[in-house]
Scaffold this motif. Structure first.
Motif, short mmCIF file in Angstrom:
data_model
loop_
_atom_site.label_atom_id
_atom_site.label_comp_id
_atom_site.label_asym_id
_atom_site.label_seq_id
_atom_site.Cartn_x
_atom_site.Cartn_y
_atom_site.Cartn_z
N GLY A 201 -5.46 24.98 13.29
CA GLY A 201 -5.18 25.13 14.72
C GLY A 201 -4.04 24.23 15.11
N GLY A 202 -3.57 24.37 16.30
CA GLY A 202 -2.51 23.50 16.77
C GLY A 202 -1.23 24.23 17.06
N GLN A 203 -0.18 23.46 17.28
CA GLN A 203 1.11 24.03 17.62
C GLN A 203 2.23 23.20 17.01
OE1 GLN A 203 -1.08 22.97 20.13
NE2 GLN A 203 -0.21 20.93 20.27
N ARG A 204 3.41 23.76 17.02
CA ARG A 204 4.60 23.10 16.47
C ARG A 204 4.96 21.92 17.37
NH1 ARG A 204 9.07 25.26 13.48
NH2 ARG A 204 10.92 23.96 13.79
N GLY A 205 5.14 20.76 16.75
CA GLY A 205 5.55 19.57 17.48
C GLY A 205 7.06 19.52 17.65
N THR A 206 7.52 18.52 18.35
CA THR A 206 8.96 18.39 18.61
C THR A 206 9.76 18.12 17.34
OG1 THR A 206 8.72 16.04 19.11
CG2 THR A 206 8.61 17.55 20.97
N ASN A 207 9.10 17.57 16.31
CA ASN A 207 9.79 17.30 15.05
C ASN A 207 9.72 18.49 14.09
OD1 ASN A 207 7.21 17.20 13.96
ND2 ASN A 207 7.45 15.18 13.05
N GLY A 208 9.02 19.55 14.48
CA GLY A 208 8.92 20.74 13.64
C GLY A 208 7.67 20.82 12.80
N LEU B 91 3.30 20.61 12.35
CA LEU B 91 2.10 21.01 13.08
C LEU B 91 1.39 19.81 13.69
CD1 LEU B 91 0.19 23.44 13.70
CD2 LEU B 91 -1.05 22.81 11.62
N VAL B 92 1.06 19.93 14.97
CA VAL B 92 0.21 18.97 15.69
C VAL B 92 -1.16 19.65 15.81
CG1 VAL B 92 -0.18 17.78 17.88
CG2 VAL B 92 2.14 17.95 16.95
N ILE B 93 -2.17 19.05 15.19
CA ILE B 93 -3.50 19.66 15.12
C ILE B 93 -4.26 19.46 16.42
CG2 ILE B 93 -5.72 19.62 13.91
CD1 ILE B 93 -4.20 18.71 11.40
N ASP B 94 -4.80 20.55 16.96
CA ASP B 94 -5.60 20.49 18.18
C ASP B 94 -6.81 19.60 17.99
OD1 ASP B 94 -3.99 22.25 19.63
OD2 ASP B 94 -5.17 24.01 19.06
#
Length: 185
Positions: free
Chosen positions: A116-123, A125-128
């Motif tokens: 789960g999660g979304q792409r962070g500013t550094n490219g 994955l940031v996990i929910d």
């Protein structure tokens, strides 16, 4: 300074044990650590691995270090991309930790879907639901035996649920934190 004592007795002294790999691993397993999943990339390029070798290095600039094995599939992609995210796990993310510690862990879109999660500013994955996610740019690498120490500059920080319990590893198994009793007067 006196040798530390515990409720079960004094620190054992005497002849030290030779520090072979197995003995060293058991000794270090007596040090409780938090658990994290390091992610590199997002979408079809997602890579993830469970680690517990994280250290805060500096507040100015904000730096942290982590260690990856020389044979880790994560190492080459991280060295090439020059960025990664450290996702500090909650007690509720134990299964994700176990799965990402397996050599047959998912990669690519399967890893992103599983975590789960979304792409962070550094490219990466940031996990929910993580306790915190620290997006880093790789600044330095140091070969260290069968591992490589990676030093990253934290470029973005995401705070997770304030009341979440951390995932803790001690003595070869996952543990829960309990509140310490106040010292007796």
């Amino acid at each position: 300074m006196a040798a530390p004592t515990s409720e079960t007795g004094r620190l054992r002294t005497g002849r030290p044990t030779a520090p072979d790999g197995a003995v060293f691993r058991r000794a270090m397993g007596r040090f409780p650590t938090g658990v994290a999943i390091v992610t590199q990339g997002c979408g079809p390029r997602t890579r993830a691995v469970t680690i517990n070798s994280i250290t805060s290095v500096s507040l100015e600039p904000t730096l942290l270090s982590l260690c990856l094995g020389q044979d880790s599939s994560m190492l080459d992609s991280t060295l090439s991309a020059r960025h990664f995210t450290v996702n500090l796990l909650t007690a509720g993310q134990r299964e994700q930790s176990v799965r990402c510690a397996d050599r047959n862990r998912p990669t690519g879109l399967a890893a992103q879907s599983y975590l789960g999660g979304q792409r962070g500013t550094n490219g990466s994955l940031v996990i929910d639901g993580a306790l915190a996610a620290l997006e880093c740019v790789l600044t330095t690498t140091v070969p260290a035996g069968d591992h490589v120490i990676l030093i990253g500059r934290v470029v973005a920080l995401h705070q997770g649920p304030p009341d979440a319990e951390p995932l803790v590893f001690y003595g070869g198994s996952y543990r829960r934190l309990t509140a310490a009793e106040p010292p007796s007067a």
